[in-house]
Structures are given as structure tokens and as C-alpha cells.
Scaffold this motif. Structure first.
Motif, mmCIF file in Angstrom:
data_model
loop_
_atom_site.group_PDB
_atom_site.id
_atom_site.type_symbol
_atom_site.label_atom_id
_atom_site.label_comp_id
_atom_site.label_asym_id
_atom_site.label_seq_id
_atom_site.Cartn_x
_atom_site.Cartn_y
_atom_site.Cartn_z
ATOM 1 N N PHE A 22 52.709 55.150 39.662
ATOM 2 C CA PHE A 22 52.898 54.052 40.603
ATOM 3 C C PHE A 22 54.039 53.168 40.104
ATOM 4 C CE2 PHE A 22 48.212 54.861 40.614
ATOM 5 C CZ PHE A 22 48.117 55.396 41.896
ATOM 6 N N LYS A 23 54.880 52.716 41.024
ATOM 7 C CA LYS A 23 56.023 51.896 40.653
ATOM 8 C C LYS A 23 55.940 50.530 41.326
ATOM 9 C CE LYS A 23 61.107 51.783 40.624
ATOM 10 N NZ LYS A 23 61.202 51.439 39.192
ATOM 11 N N GLY A 24 56.037 49.478 40.516
ATOM 12 C CA GLY A 24 56.057 48.124 41.023
ATOM 13 C C GLY A 24 57.400 47.469 40.790
ATOM 14 N N VAL A 25 57.396 46.164 40.695
ATOM 15 C CA VAL A 25 58.607 45.378 40.450
ATOM 16 C C VAL A 25 58.289 44.355 39.371
ATOM 17 C CG1 VAL A 25 59.483 45.678 42.801
ATOM 18 C CG2 VAL A 25 58.008 43.719 42.271
ATOM 19 N N PRO A 26 59.304 43.836 38.679
ATOM 20 C CA PRO A 26 59.042 42.831 37.649
ATOM 21 C C PRO A 26 58.360 41.595 38.246
ATOM 22 C CG PRO A 26 61.285 43.668 37.454
ATOM 23 C CD PRO A 26 60.748 44.188 38.760
ATOM 24 N N GLY A 27 57.400 41.051 37.517
ATOM 25 C CA GLY A 27 56.687 39.871 37.995
ATOM 26 C C GLY A 27 56.155 39.043 36.852
ATOM 27 N N ASP A 28 55.671 37.870 37.180
ATOM 28 C CA ASP A 28 55.101 36.954 36.202
ATOM 29 C C ASP A 28 53.610 37.244 36.060
ATOM 30 O OD1 ASP A 28 54.429 34.774 34.610
ATOM 31 O OD2 ASP A 28 54.180 33.453 36.342
ATOM 32 N N PRO A 29 53.147 37.577 34.858
ATOM 33 C CA PRO A 29 51.728 37.903 34.689
ATOM 34 C C PRO A 29 50.783 36.820 35.196
ATOM 35 C CG PRO A 29 52.951 38.545 32.731
ATOM 36 C CD PRO A 29 53.915 37.789 33.601
ATOM 37 N N VAL A 30 51.179 35.550 35.058
ATOM 38 C CA VAL A 30 50.311 34.467 35.528
ATOM 39 C C VAL A 30 50.183 34.508 37.053
ATOM 40 C CG1 VAL A 30 50.031 31.968 35.676
ATOM 41 C CG2 VAL A 30 50.825 33.010 33.537
ATOM 42 N N ALA A 31 51.308 34.702 37.732
ATOM 43 C CA ALA A 31 51.277 34.764 39.197
ATOM 44 C C ALA A 31 50.538 36.011 39.679
ATOM 45 C CB ALA A 31 52.701 34.743 39.749
ATOM 46 N N GLY B 63 48.133 37.562 38.057
ATOM 47 C CA GLY B 63 46.714 37.317 37.831
ATOM 48 C C GLY B 63 46.115 36.391 38.865
ATOM 49 N N ALA B 64 46.885 35.390 39.289
ATOM 50 C CA ALA B 64 46.388 34.474 40.314
ATOM 51 C C ALA B 64 46.152 35.197 41.634
ATOM 52 C CB ALA B 64 47.374 33.322 40.506
ATOM 53 N N GLU B 65 47.056 36.107 41.975
ATOM 54 C CA GLU B 65 46.880 36.873 43.210
ATOM 55 C C GLU B 65 45.668 37.803 43.110
ATOM 56 O OE1 GLU B 65 47.579 38.647 47.029
ATOM 57 O OE2 GLU B 65 47.822 36.671 46.097
ATOM 58 N N MET B 66 45.474 38.409 41.949
ATOM 59 C CA MET B 66 44.288 39.247 41.759
ATOM 60 C C MET B 66 43.011 38.434 41.887
ATOM 61 S SD MET B 66 45.567 41.697 38.627
ATOM 62 C CE MET B 66 43.905 42.255 38.266
ATOM 63 N N ASN B 67 43.021 37.244 41.346
ATOM 64 C CA ASN B 67 41.842 36.375 41.454
ATOM 65 C C ASN B 67 41.592 35.976 42.905
ATOM 66 O OD1 ASN B 67 41.460 36.475 38.690
ATOM 67 N ND2 ASN B 67 42.550 34.554 38.301
ATOM 68 N N ARG B 68 42.668 35.741 43.640
ATOM 69 C CA ARG B 68 42.516 35.390 45.059
ATOM 70 C C ARG B 68 41.873 36.551 45.819
ATOM 71 N NH1 ARG B 68 44.455 36.272 49.925
ATOM 72 N NH2 ARG B 68 45.905 37.888 49.199
ATOM 73 N N ILE B 69 42.338 37.758 45.536
ATOM 74 C CA ILE B 69 41.787 38.939 46.208
ATOM 75 C C ILE B 69 40.316 39.120 45.852
ATOM 76 C CG2 ILE B 69 41.881 41.470 46.195
ATOM 77 C CD1 ILE B 69 44.966 41.190 46.030
ATOM 78 N N ALA B 70 39.980 38.961 44.574
ATOM 79 C CA ALA B 70 38.587 39.114 44.147
ATOM 80 C C ALA B 70 37.691 38.086 44.830
ATOM 81 C CB ALA B 70 38.491 38.980 42.630
ATOM 82 N N ALA B 71 38.179 36.853 44.926
ATOM 83 C CA ALA B 71 37.378 35.804 45.566
ATOM 84 C C ALA B 71 37.214 36.065 47.053
ATOM 85 C CB ALA B 71 38.034 34.440 45.337
#
Length: 308
Positions: free
Chosen positions: A197-206, A208-216
């Protein structure tokens, strides 16, 4: 010398087990391995020790029996008559995740989606946060073009490794899978053992925040703490399946031990003692009522396998 394959419940086996290192079980219960906690047994269940073990087993099988791969069992109805042939369940040897250059993750077919998303976050790779919202493994995502929250596997897949029912192994680029909504052209019986799988460079904090939003969001809207199979029907073009089900008056509707979720009407749940026939029958009745109410023919998203 490695021990030969452990065989449970068998007098005669479909292949020679000499030199195999995995576990082969005859008449293996599958209900405990799927989220609905219902359904019959597999004629045979093979849990390979590693990729070589899987290939040798399938080469010996030679395509003479049906083969089905089983991941987390989250998008699956196993019918009460059980599954013919051989079910392949990939274990820890297929769950590795490796970070590579150019924002690529190399994942085994048994890698859990949440762990793929977490590895991407830790490596500062964006674009795979949606996998936090899909209960399943990389192999299942690849086969079904799994997706959630505006993204799907076709957006990030580079290629995948598959083993066919006769043991042949191929690497297929994403374009060869001809992805459409929740569908690929992978052949029946093909076992996805790896994917890039190929993504793009990103900020781990941002990330993680998006993952938390999805989980919630999942926790708030879906009946995650019940015996369910995930989204039941595909969303028709321009419409939401849950809205069509709700408009047809099916919220909370029951058949036997199966019920349309009160929390999210595109989820069916096993209230405790449902058979797979109850669950599938409920889904078919929901489809009928939706068509009668709106003229829309819903399509199953959940896979239904085995003998009635």
C-alpha cells in the motif's frame, strides 16, 4: 527436523501431510471464527505455518477441492450446512508489516487493518487512516476493495501477492484487479498472502487524530459490541442503504434470533441464538421490503458462503 502437520479429527486427509508444518482439521467449527458467531463447519480447515507451507499444501491439493480464505470473519455469513472443501486461515506468519521507501507499507495478508493504519501513522504515512474503520485483514480488504470514510483500497494498493488453489503464486498490480465498489476480479479460491500500500508523507499527530475521529465515529454510530457482520448492503449510487432500510420500516425488525440493528439499520445482529438461516433470511426480507417501498434493489455487501 520440523514436525509433520498436526491433523485433528481425520481418518483420511485430502492430501499427504508429510512435511507440512501447519494444522489441518476435519469438520472444523467456523462459528467461533466469524463475527456473527453462527454457521456450520468447514469440511477441512488448514492453518499454514508460513507461505511455503501454504504453497506446498495447495500444490498437493492440485485444485481438486474448493478453497476459501478466511480472515477475521467480519463480513461473512457462513451458512448452517458448512463450507465444502478447504478453508485457509492465515495466522501470525502472515501478519507482518514492513515500512519501505516512498511511503509504502508491505503487509502480510493476515495483517489487521488497525495495525496497518497504526504502522502508517508511526511512520508518518498518510492516506491509510480509513483502515482504522474497517474490521478485517489486508487480504480481505484487497479482495473486497474494502473502504470507509471516503477512501478505499483501490486508492492505495500498489500490488498484491496471491496463491491460487493449485499452489501457483502471482504478483498482481492493482490495475489487474479491475476494482469497482466492494468488488475485485480476483479469481475464486485465490488467497491474498501479501500486499503493498502506498500513502503520502504526513504528520503522525494529524494522522493519529484522524484515526481517533474514525474510531469515535464508528463507536457512536455502529453496533460494535454485538454479534454482527458489518455493513450488510452496498450503498446504491447516490443513496445510503441504511436510509432505504429505515424508510421501509425495518429498524429493529426481527426474524428468529436475527434483528436489524436499532442503532444502525445497515447492520444485522445475532441477538444470541440466531442461525445463519435466520440472518440471511432477515436480509432477504429487508431487501424485499426496501424494493416494495422504494423500487431500489439492494445488493449484499456481506459475503455468504457454504451450504444452506
Amino acid at each position: 527436523m520440523a514436525p509433520d502437520c498436526e491433523v485433528e479429527g481425520a481418518v483420511a486427509t485430502p492430501v499427504s501431510t508429510a512435511g507440512l508444518r501447519g494444522k489441518l482439521t476435519r469438520n472444523a467449527p467456523l462459528a467461533k471464527l466469524v463475527w456473527f458467531k453462527s454457521g456450520g463447519n468447514a469440511d477441512w480447515l488448514f492453518e499454514p505455518a508460513d507461505l511455503d507451507d501454504l504453497r506446498v499444501f495447495l500444490e498437493r491439493l492440485g485444485g481438486n477441492l474448493p478453497v476459501m480464505a478466511l480472515g477475521l470473519g467480519s463480513n461473512l455469513i457462513v451458512r448452517d450446512g458448512g463450507v465444502p472443501g478447504v478453508v485457509i486461515r492465515l495466522g501470525k506468519a502472515f501478519a507482518e508489516i514492513e515500512v519501505r521507501d516512498h511511503c509504502v507499507l508491505a503487509c502480510g495478508g493476515g495483517a489487521h487493518g488497525i495495525l496497518v493504519a497504526s504502522a502508517a501513522r508511526d511512520a508518518g504515512i498518510a492516506g491509510m487512516e480509513f483502515m482504522r474503520g474497517i474490521p478485517g485483514t489486508a487480504g480481505g480488504f484487497v479482495r473486497m476493495n474494502g473502504g470507509a470514510y471516503g477512501r478505499e483500497v483501490s486508492d492505495v494498493l500498489v500490488d498484491c501477492d496471491v496463491v491460487l488453489p493449485d499452489g501457483q503464486m502471482f504478483t498482481l498490480p492493482a490495475a489487474d484487479l479491475h476494482y469497482t465498489y466492494r468488488h475485485s476480479d480476483l479469481p475464486d479460491g485465490a488467497v491474498v498472502v501479501g500486499a503493498r500500500f502506498k500513502g503520502v508523507p504526513g504528520d503522525p499527530v494529524a494522522i493519529g487524530a484522524e484515526m481517533n475521529r474514525i474510531a469515535a465515529a464508528r463507536e457512536a454510530s455502529q453496533p460494535l459490541r454485538t454479534k454482527t457482520g458489518g455493513s450488510t448492503f452496498k450503498n446504491p449510487p447516490g443513496q445510503k442503504a441504511w436510509e432505504l432500510v429505515d424508510a421501509a420500516g425495518c429498524r429493529g425488525f426481527r426474524m428468529g434470533g436475527a434483528q436489524v440493528s436499532e442503532k444502525h439499520t445497515n447492520f444485522l445482529i445475532n441477538t444470541g441464538d440466531a442461525t445463519s438461516a435466520d440472518i440471511e433470511g432477515l436480509g432477504e426480507e429487508v431487501k424485499r421490503r426496501v424494493y416494495a417501498n422504494s423500487g431500489v434493489e439492494l445488493e449484499w455487501e456481506i459475503q455468504r458462503v457454504g451450504r444452506p
